[in-house]
Design a protein around this motif. Structure first.
Motif, short mmCIF file in Angstrom:
data_model
loop_
_atom_site.label_atom_id
_atom_site.label_comp_id
_atom_site.label_asym_id
_atom_site.label_seq_id
_atom_site.Cartn_x
_atom_site.Cartn_y
_atom_site.Cartn_z
N VAL A 84 -2.52 -8.12 -1.34
CA VAL A 84 -1.64 -9.28 -1.35
C VAL A 84 -1.79 -9.97 -2.70
O VAL A 84 -2.71 -9.66 -3.46
CB VAL A 84 -1.98 -10.25 -0.19
N PRO A 85 -0.88 -10.91 -3.04
CA PRO A 85 -0.95 -11.55 -4.36
C PRO A 85 -2.30 -12.21 -4.67
O PRO A 85 -2.66 -12.34 -5.82
CB PRO A 85 0.17 -12.58 -4.32
N THR A 86 -3.06 -12.59 -3.67
CA THR A 86 -4.37 -13.21 -3.92
C THR A 86 -5.42 -12.16 -4.25
O THR A 86 -6.59 -12.47 -4.40
CB THR A 86 -4.85 -14.00 -2.69
N ARG A 87 -5.01 -10.88 -4.37
CA ARG A 87 -5.85 -9.74 -4.72
C ARG A 87 -6.75 -9.30 -3.56
O ARG A 87 -7.63 -8.49 -3.73
CB ARG A 87 -6.71 -10.02 -5.96
N ARG A 88 -6.53 -9.84 -2.36
CA ARG A 88 -7.29 -9.37 -1.20
C ARG A 88 -6.70 -8.03 -0.78
O ARG A 88 -5.50 -7.90 -0.54
CB ARG A 88 -7.18 -10.37 -0.04
#
Length: 178
Positions: A84-88
């Protein structure tokens, strides 16, 4: 008039030189480039577009340029991390295959492989609508003592995947004609 000891002048000059020369040396180190990898990802395509979880899986097609000299027992491993965009990270895909489908294009050996993503996250639930990132990497693996060991690793290839809601591709209700 005050006389400055020569030792203090020498130390001051050394300090001044360190501040002037050290950044230049660091810049020279930064400018050194690593040689290009003989293994690289040259193309990635995804389909269907738009992709909606719950229908057919997303096909991620990865084309890899291989080194000139290959061993018949080598394997190609292609992997992709979807996040996801949060890099998770939400999903890791991987596929290993024998080098039996190598083709020569523009004088260089290439191989294409596909990864399938069902649109689910690490908890096996369909992901919501949005934009997701991926990182793909290829590894040329060698068999050593019964295990596959990485010989050459490609640089990462990065991109994004747009996911629409599952309802976006649902068939429209039929008109009963009344």
């Amino acid at each position: 008039m005050q006389i400055i000891p020569s030792r203090l002048i020498f130390i001051s000059l050394l300090t001044l030189l360190a501040f002037v020369l050290a950044p230049a040396a660091l810049d020279a180190k930064r400018k050194k480039r690593t040689p290009p990898s003989p293994l690289k990802i040259v193309d990635i395509t995804t389909s269907p577009v738009p992709f909606a979880p719950g229908h057919e899986p997303m096909v991620i097609t990865v084309t890899v340029e291989l080194p000139e000299k290959l061993d018949q027992f080598d394997l190609l491993e292609v992997s992709s991390l979807i996040s996801v965009p949060t890099r998770r990270s939400i999903r890791f895909l991987v596929k290993r295959q024998a080098l039996d489908t190598v083709v020569i294009k523009n004088g260089k050996p290439r191989m294409t492989t596909t990864l399938l993503w069902d649109g689910k996250d690490q908890t096996r639930k369909h992901v919501p609508q949005g934009t997701y990132s991926y990182e793909a990497r290829a590894k040329l693996m060698a068999h050593e003592e019964g295990f596959a060991k990485a010989k050459i690793v490609s640089p990462f290839a990065r991109g994004t995947i747009d996911v629409s809601s599952p309802q976006a591709l649902s068939p429209a209700p039929r008109d009963s004609g009344t």
